[in-house]
Design an enzyme around this catalytic site. Structure first.
Site, PDB file in Angstrom:
ATOM      1  N   GLY A 230       0.830  -1.206   0.000  1.00  0.00           N
ATOM      2  CA  GLY A 230       0.000   0.000   0.000  1.00  0.00           C
ATOM      3  C   GLY A 230       0.860   1.249   0.000  1.00  0.00           C
ATOM      4  O   GLY A 230       0.595   2.205   0.725  1.00  0.00           O
ATOM      5  N   ALA A 231       1.892   1.243  -0.862  1.00  0.00           N
ATOM      6  CA  ALA A 231       2.916   2.296  -0.817  1.00  0.00           C
ATOM      7  C   ALA A 231       2.526   3.553  -1.581  1.00  0.00           C
ATOM      8  O   ALA A 231       3.216   4.560  -1.493  1.00  0.00           O
ATOM      9  CB  ALA A 231       4.222   1.745  -1.382  1.00  0.00           C
ATOM     10  N   ASN A 232       1.414   3.482  -2.314  1.00  0.00           N
ATOM     11  CA  ASN A 232       1.078   4.617  -3.178  1.00  0.00           C
ATOM     12  C   ASN A 232       0.360   5.747  -2.464  1.00  0.00           C
ATOM     13  O   ASN A 232       0.196   6.824  -3.014  1.00  0.00           O
ATOM     14  CB  ASN A 232       0.213   4.141  -4.353  1.00  0.00           C
ATOM     15  CG  ASN A 232      -1.067   3.498  -3.894  1.00  0.00           C
ATOM     16  OD1 ASN A 232      -1.069   2.362  -3.443  1.00  0.00           O
ATOM     17  ND2 ASN A 232      -2.165   4.227  -3.964  1.00  0.00           N
TER      18      ASN A 232
ATOM     19  N   GLY B  54      -1.035   7.773   1.446  1.00  0.00           N
ATOM     20  CA  GLY B  54      -1.028   7.973   2.895  1.00  0.00           C
ATOM     21  C   GLY B  54       0.285   7.650   3.584  1.00  0.00           C
ATOM     22  O   GLY B  54       1.361   8.114   3.182  1.00  0.00           O
ATOM     23  N   ILE B  55       0.188   6.837   4.629  1.00  0.00           N
ATOM     24  CA  ILE B  55       1.336   6.525   5.475  1.00  0.00           C
ATOM     25  C   ILE B  55       2.382   5.710   4.693  1.00  0.00           C
ATOM     26  O   ILE B  55       3.582   5.966   4.797  1.00  0.00           O
ATOM     27  CB  ILE B  55       0.850   5.757   6.727  1.00  0.00           C
ATOM     28  CG1 ILE B  55      -0.137   6.627   7.524  1.00  0.00           C
ATOM     29  CG2 ILE B  55       2.018   5.339   7.612  1.00  0.00           C
ATOM     30  CD1 ILE B  55      -1.026   5.853   8.488  1.00  0.00           C
ATOM     31  N   GLY B  56       1.911   4.764   3.891  1.00  0.00           N
ATOM     32  CA  GLY B  56       2.820   3.917   3.115  1.00  0.00           C
ATOM     33  C   GLY B  56       3.682   4.723   2.153  1.00  0.00           C
ATOM     34  O   GLY B  56       4.862   4.427   1.952  1.00  0.00           O
TER      35      GLY B  56
ATOM     36  N   SER C 130      -3.189  -0.615  14.840  1.00  0.00           N
ATOM     37  CA  SER C 130      -3.829   0.627  15.255  1.00  0.00           C
ATOM     38  C   SER C 130      -4.179   0.525  16.725  1.00  0.00           C
ATOM     39  O   SER C 130      -4.392  -0.579  17.242  1.00  0.00           O
ATOM     40  CB  SER C 130      -5.106   0.833  14.442  1.00  0.00           C
ATOM     41  OG  SER C 130      -5.904   1.827  15.042  1.00  0.00           O
TER      42      SER C 130
ATOM     43  N   TYR D 255     -13.102  -3.694  11.416  1.00  0.00           N
ATOM     44  CA  TYR D 255     -11.776  -3.098  11.215  1.00  0.00           C
ATOM     45  C   TYR D 255     -10.918  -3.310  12.469  1.00  0.00           C
ATOM     46  O   TYR D 255      -9.775  -3.765  12.383  1.00  0.00           O
ATOM     47  CB  TYR D 255     -11.924  -1.603  10.894  1.00  0.00           C
ATOM     48  CG  TYR D 255     -10.609  -0.859  10.826  1.00  0.00           C
ATOM     49  CD1 TYR D 255      -9.778  -0.977   9.713  1.00  0.00           C
ATOM     50  CD2 TYR D 255     -10.180  -0.047  11.885  1.00  0.00           C
ATOM     51  CE1 TYR D 255      -8.559  -0.302   9.649  1.00  0.00           C
ATOM     52  CE2 TYR D 255      -8.970   0.632  11.829  1.00  0.00           C
ATOM     53  CZ  TYR D 255      -8.166   0.497  10.711  1.00  0.00           C
ATOM     54  OH  TYR D 255      -6.961   1.157  10.657  1.00  0.00           O
TER      55      TYR D 255
HETATM   56  N1  LIG Z   1      -5.203   6.824   8.928  1.00  0.00           N
HETATM   57  C1  LIG Z   1      -5.277   6.502  10.219  1.00  0.00           C
HETATM   58  O1  LIG Z   1      -5.752   7.273  11.053  1.00  0.00           O
HETATM   59  C2  LIG Z   1      -4.763   5.166  10.683  1.00  0.00           C
HETATM   60  C3  LIG Z   1      -4.773   4.888  12.059  1.00  0.00           C
HETATM   61  C4  LIG Z   1      -4.285   3.660  12.501  1.00  0.00           C
HETATM   62  C5  LIG Z   1      -3.831   2.738  11.590  1.00  0.00           C
HETATM   63  N2  LIG Z   1      -3.841   3.004  10.263  1.00  0.00           N
HETATM   64  C6  LIG Z   1      -3.333   1.978   9.330  1.00  0.00           C
HETATM   65  O2  LIG Z   1      -2.361   2.538   8.478  1.00  0.00           O
HETATM   66  C7  LIG Z   1      -2.277   1.750   7.284  1.00  0.00           C
HETATM   67  C8  LIG Z   1      -2.182   2.674   6.069  1.00  0.00           C
HETATM   68  O3  LIG Z   1      -3.395   3.355   5.914  1.00  0.00           O
HETATM   69  P1  LIG Z   1      -3.530   4.876   5.473  1.00  0.00           P
HETATM   70  O4  LIG Z   1      -4.161   5.595   6.591  1.00  0.00           O
HETATM   71  O5  LIG Z   1      -2.267   5.372   4.903  1.00  0.00           O
HETATM   72  O6  LIG Z   1      -4.689   4.729   4.341  1.00  0.00           O
HETATM   73  P2  LIG Z   1      -4.693   4.889   2.758  1.00  0.00           P
HETATM   74  O7  LIG Z   1      -4.177   6.231   2.379  1.00  0.00           O
HETATM   75  O8  LIG Z   1      -6.059   4.500   2.337  1.00  0.00           O
HETATM   76  O9  LIG Z   1      -3.653   3.801   2.274  1.00  0.00           O
HETATM   77  C9  LIG Z   1      -3.973   2.438   2.277  1.00  0.00           C
HETATM   78  C10 LIG Z   1      -3.139   1.740   1.220  1.00  0.00           C
HETATM   79  O10 LIG Z   1      -3.501   0.346   1.207  1.00  0.00           O
HETATM   80  C11 LIG Z   1      -3.750  -0.017  -0.135  1.00  0.00           C
HETATM   81  N3  LIG Z   1      -4.663  -1.159  -0.262  1.00  0.00           N
HETATM   82  C12 LIG Z   1      -5.956  -1.229   0.081  1.00  0.00           C
HETATM   83  N4  LIG Z   1      -6.458  -2.417  -0.271  1.00  0.00           N
HETATM   84  C13 LIG Z   1      -5.456  -3.108  -0.868  1.00  0.00           C
HETATM   85  C14 LIG Z   1      -5.366  -4.385  -1.476  1.00  0.00           C
HETATM   86  N5  LIG Z   1      -6.420  -5.199  -1.548  1.00  0.00           N
HETATM   87  N6  LIG Z   1      -4.179  -4.760  -1.979  1.00  0.00           N
HETATM   88  C15 LIG Z   1      -3.113  -3.951  -1.942  1.00  0.00           C
HETATM   89  N7  LIG Z   1      -3.154  -2.730  -1.405  1.00  0.00           N
HETATM   90  C16 LIG Z   1      -4.318  -2.312  -0.872  1.00  0.00           C
HETATM   91  C17 LIG Z   1      -4.327   1.220  -0.776  1.00  0.00           C
HETATM   92  O11 LIG Z   1      -4.268   1.118  -2.197  1.00  0.00           O
HETATM   93  P3  LIG Z   1      -5.278   1.980  -3.120  1.00  0.00           P
HETATM   94  O12 LIG Z   1      -4.741   3.379  -3.124  1.00  0.00           O
HETATM   95  O13 LIG Z   1      -5.169   1.296  -4.464  1.00  0.00           O
HETATM   96  O14 LIG Z   1      -6.632   1.883  -2.510  1.00  0.00           O
HETATM   97  C18 LIG Z   1      -3.391   2.271  -0.204  1.00  0.00           C
HETATM   98  O15 LIG Z   1      -2.181   2.281  -0.901  1.00  0.00           O
HETATM   99  C19 LIG Z   1      -3.498   0.841   7.298  1.00  0.00           C
HETATM  100  O16 LIG Z   1      -3.086  -0.471   7.665  1.00  0.00           O
HETATM  101  C20 LIG Z   1      -4.370   1.426   8.378  1.00  0.00           C
HETATM  102  O17 LIG Z   1      -5.174   0.438   8.998  1.00  0.00           O
HETATM  103  C21 LIG Z   1      -4.293   4.204   9.788  1.00  0.00           C
END
Ligand SMILES: NC(=O)c1ccc[n+]([C@@H]2O[C@H](COP(=O)([O-])OP(=O)(O)OC[C@H]3O[C@@H](n4cnc5c(N)ncnc54)[C@H](OP(=O)(O)O)[C@@H]3O)[C@@H](O)[C@H]2O)c1
Ligand SMILES: *[C@@H]1O[C@H](CO)[C@@H](O)[C@H](O)[C@H]1NC(C)=O
Length: 324
Positions: free
Chosen positions: A45-47, A49-51, A174, A199
């Site tokens: 999920g590197a494209n 947010g956090i990744g 989380s 979740y």
């Molecule tokens: N944001 C918060 O407040 C928060 C808090 C606690 C934990 N987290 C955790 O942090 C991590 C990163 O999340 P984020 O907040 O950065 O959200 P995000 O911006 O939605 O990024 C999520 C990434 O996961 C990818 N992904 C989703 N489904 C996938 C699949 N089936 N196969 C491969 N890649 C997939 C997405 O790809 P697409 O762009 O193609 O959808 C995107 O690159 C997650 O594990 C989340 O649970 C986030």
């Protein structure tokens, strides 16, 4: 003449900014400067947010980063952006859809045909839907369990023989895992009307996976850490359609006070991926770049059973981990 409103507005803005700055000072920052030249990194999920921020920073430190993403176009756009900023060529796209067991297998085969080791794996990709969404993966697993836990469980196991001593695996969980529950009778939503906190349940599964994996790879010198990035303004919440309105009305102003930027959210994962001070803390949970004691009591029986059940679910799809 200064209009009266200015007398209210200016102090209000000053107070808000002060509160924001105070909060920011409490959010952990990765302060080390560990270089990663010659290291091979995978970020799922590197494209976005956090990744995205994790990938950028690890690349900046000299690592070759494999951007494991499901959408080629989004991944290439992200790579292009990082390349422009860092003037580096050390980024590679490899397709990975964690909602598809065959895609995960193909990714692992592809990776192994090109690289002979992994130094850092960041299991970061994640999804969040409404509990009533009824979404499932390509193989019929409940979407949160399937992508956030089982997909990464399968991926990690397939790559296990490529880790070297000192390699690190970062599992992005989380704080919400504390609201989760592992119900072995309802892991894959066998009882749909009891769908609750799906979740959070998957993020709790991440914690148990971290514990069990840390034990299994201890002798090989591989280190495993679970992290909470904090509350971060990303695309994660986009699938909660019914909540979208509330999102814009409430979240955006709240975001200014309480939410981290993706770069701030990436600090703890980066810290756990690099910091030498935690090399003997494998299996632990981190938040704000320090160890965090979860309210959830660690339970060896649950982590052990979750591992067996996950393995069994893959077996039922004709996959045997030992032979693959
Ligand atoms: N944001 C918060 O407040 C928060 C808090 C606690 C934990 N987290 C955790 O942090 C991590 C990163 O999340 P984020 O907040 O950065 O959200 P995000 O911006 O939605 O990024 C999520 C990434 O996961 C990818 N992904 C989703 N489904 C996938 C699949 N089936 N196969 C491969 N890649 C997939 C997405 O790809 P697409 O762009 O193609 O959808 C995107 O690159 C997650 O594990 C989340 O649970 C986030
Ligand atoms: C980790 O443990 C090893 C072996 O006991 C020790 O040599 C090393 O200094 C420890 N590292 C840290 C950062 O405490």
């Amino acid at each position: 003449m200064i209009p009266t409103i200015v007398y209210y507005l200016v102090p209000t803005i000053v107070i808000l900014i002060t509160v924001r700055k105070y909060r920011e000072s409490k959010w952990g920052k990765c302060k080390n400067n560990v270089k990663l030249t010659g290291k091979i990194v995978i970020v799922t999920g590197a494209n976005s947010g956090i990744g995205y921020e994790i990938s950028k920073e690890l690349c900046k430190r000299g690592a070759l980063v494999v951007m494991a993403c499901r959408d080629k176009q989004k991944a290439l756009t992200a790579i292009h952006k990082i390349q422009q900023e860092l003037s580096t060529k050390n980024l590679v796209f490899m397709e990975l859809n964690l909602a598809s067991l065959s895609s995960i297998k193909a990714f692992a085969d592809n990776f192994k045909s090109k690289f002979d080791k992994i130094d850092i794996l960041v299991n970061n990709a994640g999804v969040s839907f409404d509990d009533s969404s009824n979404k499932v993966t390509e193989d019929g697993f409940e979407i949160h369990f399937g992508v956030n836990h089982l997909g990464h469980f399968f991926l990690t196991n397939l790559l296990l023989d490529k880790f070297v001593s000192g390699s690190r695996i970062i599992i992005v969980s989380s704080l919400l895992h504390q609201k989760g529950k592992i119900d072995f009778d309802n892991l894959n939503l066998e009882k749909p009307n009891e769908a609750k906190n799906l979740y959070a349940n998957s993020k709790l599964a991440n914690m148990y996976f971290c514990k069990e994996l840390a034990k299994k790879v201890y002798k090989k010198g591989i280190k495993v850490y679970a992290v909470c990035p904090g509350w971060v303004l990303t695309n994660l919440f986009r699938n909660h359609t019914r909540r979208m309105l509330m999102y814009f009305i409430i979240i955006i102003p709240a975001a200014f006070l309480f939410m981290r930027s993706p770069k701030q959210g990436a600090q703890t994962p980066i810290f756990c991926a690099t910091d030498p001070s935690i090399e003997n803390e494998s299996g632990c949970f981190y938040r704000d770049c320090r160890k965090f004691t979860s309210k959830v009591q660690k339970c060896d029986a649950i982590s052990h059973e979750l591992w067996s059940v996950s393995e069994k679910m893959l077996n039922d799809k004709g996959i045997s981990l030992n032979s693959s």
